[in-house]
Design an enzyme around this catalytic site. Structure first.
Site, PDB file in Angstrom:
ATOM      1  N   GLY A  11     -11.295   6.186  -0.432  1.00  0.00           N
ATOM      2  CA  GLY A  11     -10.052   6.009  -1.176  1.00  0.00           C
ATOM      3  C   GLY A  11     -10.060   4.792  -2.079  1.00  0.00           C
ATOM      4  N   GLY A  17      -8.211   0.035  -1.447  1.00  0.00           N
ATOM      5  CA  GLY A  17      -9.611   0.413  -1.594  1.00  0.00           C
ATOM      6  C   GLY A  17     -10.237  -0.136  -2.855  1.00  0.00           C
ATOM      7  N   SER A 136      -0.894   0.934   9.609  1.00  0.00           N
ATOM      8  CA  SER A 136       0.370   0.604   8.948  1.00  0.00           C
ATOM      9  C   SER A 136       1.363   0.079   9.962  1.00  0.00           C
ATOM     10  CB  SER A 136       0.963   1.835   8.265  1.00  0.00           C
ATOM     11  OG  SER A 136       2.267   1.579   7.799  1.00  0.00           O
ATOM     12  N   TYR A 170       4.327  10.282   8.196  1.00  0.00           N
ATOM     13  CA  TYR A 170       3.369   9.203   7.950  1.00  0.00           C
ATOM     14  C   TYR A 170       3.263   8.284   9.164  1.00  0.00           C
ATOM     15  CZ  TYR A 170       1.289   5.078   5.692  1.00  0.00           C
ATOM     16  OH  TYR A 170       0.486   4.015   5.367  1.00  0.00           O
TER      17      TYR A 170
END
Length: 304
Positions: A11, A17, A136, A170
């Protein structure tokens, strides 16, 4: 840790990234930068230590293994794997259902598992390596109804602090990644392979709010929450407090044992951002309070 390392980063077309690729190169290391579409990373400045490669983490396990085996031949191994590829699908849980959850997990969880499993044989062969997983703080604070009001949930001590939290899809995928990383760290310890779970708060990266709110299965009872989420979802863009360059500089420090990480023990967890720290401390306090309030019940279920 001394010596030139070979990084494989997923990514890298934007966000963490892309920054990490440049920073690792600046430290003298080699980088295999990957993206789902090769043309999205062909604008990287030419560099003798940079190799660009197409890698879609959503493709088959067989294809991922073939791509990783090819990557390992570029510079005779992979020292550092960074699982960065991922995205967030904004929707309400009942409306999105299992189909949306599967889409979210395919990239954010199963993609990580498949890439790890393709890289690990090369690391085990050398009895050395580092696996970095970008998690996260949403895994610690998923209690936001579909993102409603997240743009105004500013810290009481810092009114400029914007909370960017994705909804259940998510957050669930990142929670799964977190627990998987903890188990993986234990399993890989005998092979001298380390795991670093990065838990960032809100950072000013491009494209993180690029997906439209899913309204394909509207349920009238959720009309107000859905409308609130759709209106507020993209408002934090450009207001996030975190500097992604500073964050990725720290990741390089930790992996290489330099800078802020010099002389420190290896951290399984790398929390980045005041907002992430606040949310993690609040969740820990909430769970500890539950244990205290319900202590008699918690301890009252053993066989006599």
């Amino acid at each position: 840790m001394l010596g030139q390392k070979v990084w494989l980063i997923t990514g890298t077309s934007s966000g963490f990234g892309r920054r990490l690729t440049g920073l690792a190169l600046a430290r003298g290391d080699r980088v295999i930068a990957t993206a789902r579409t090769l043309r999205n990373i062909e604008n990287f400045p030419k560099h003798p230590n940079l190799h660009l490669m197409q890698l879609d983490v959503n493709t088959s396990t067989k294809e991922i293994k073939a791509r990783i085996d090819h990557a390992a031949r570029v510079w005779n191994g992979i020292d550092v794997l960074v699982n960065n590829a991922g995205y967030g699908l904004p929707a309400l849980l009942e409306e999105g259902g299992a189909s949306l959850m599967l889409r979210q997990f395919q990239t954010n969880f199963f993609g990580v598992v498949n890439v790890c499993n393709a890289v690990l044989p090369h690391m085990r062969k050398k009895r050395s390596g580092t696996v970095v997983v970008i998690g996260s703080r949403s895994a610690w604070k998923p209690e936001i109804r579909g993102l409603g009001n997240h743009d105004v949930l500013a810290s009481k001590n810092d009114k400029s602090l914007i909370h960017l939290i994705f909804p259940g899809f998510y957050a669930a995928s990142k929670a799964a990644v977190h627990t998987m990383s903890e188990s993986l760290a234990l399993e890989l310890e005998p092979f001298n392979i380390r795991v670093l779970l990065v838990e960032p708060g809100s950072f000013r990266t491009e494209g993180i709010l690029g997906h439209q709110w899913d309204c394909s299965n509207p349920i009238p009872d959720y009309d107000e929450q859905r409308a609130d989420g759709r209106v507020n979802f993209s408002k934090p863009a450009g207001k996030q407090p975190g500097d992604p360059v500073k964050a990725m500089e720290i990741v390089v420090d930790v992996v290489k044992g330099e800078g802020c990480a010099a002389g420190r023990e290896w951290p399984l967890y790398l929390v980045l951002g005041k907002d992430a720290e606040t949310d993690i401390r609040n969740k820990c306090a909430k769970v500890l309070k539950h244990l205290d309030d319900w202590n008699d019940v918690v301890r009252g279920v053993d066989l006599v």
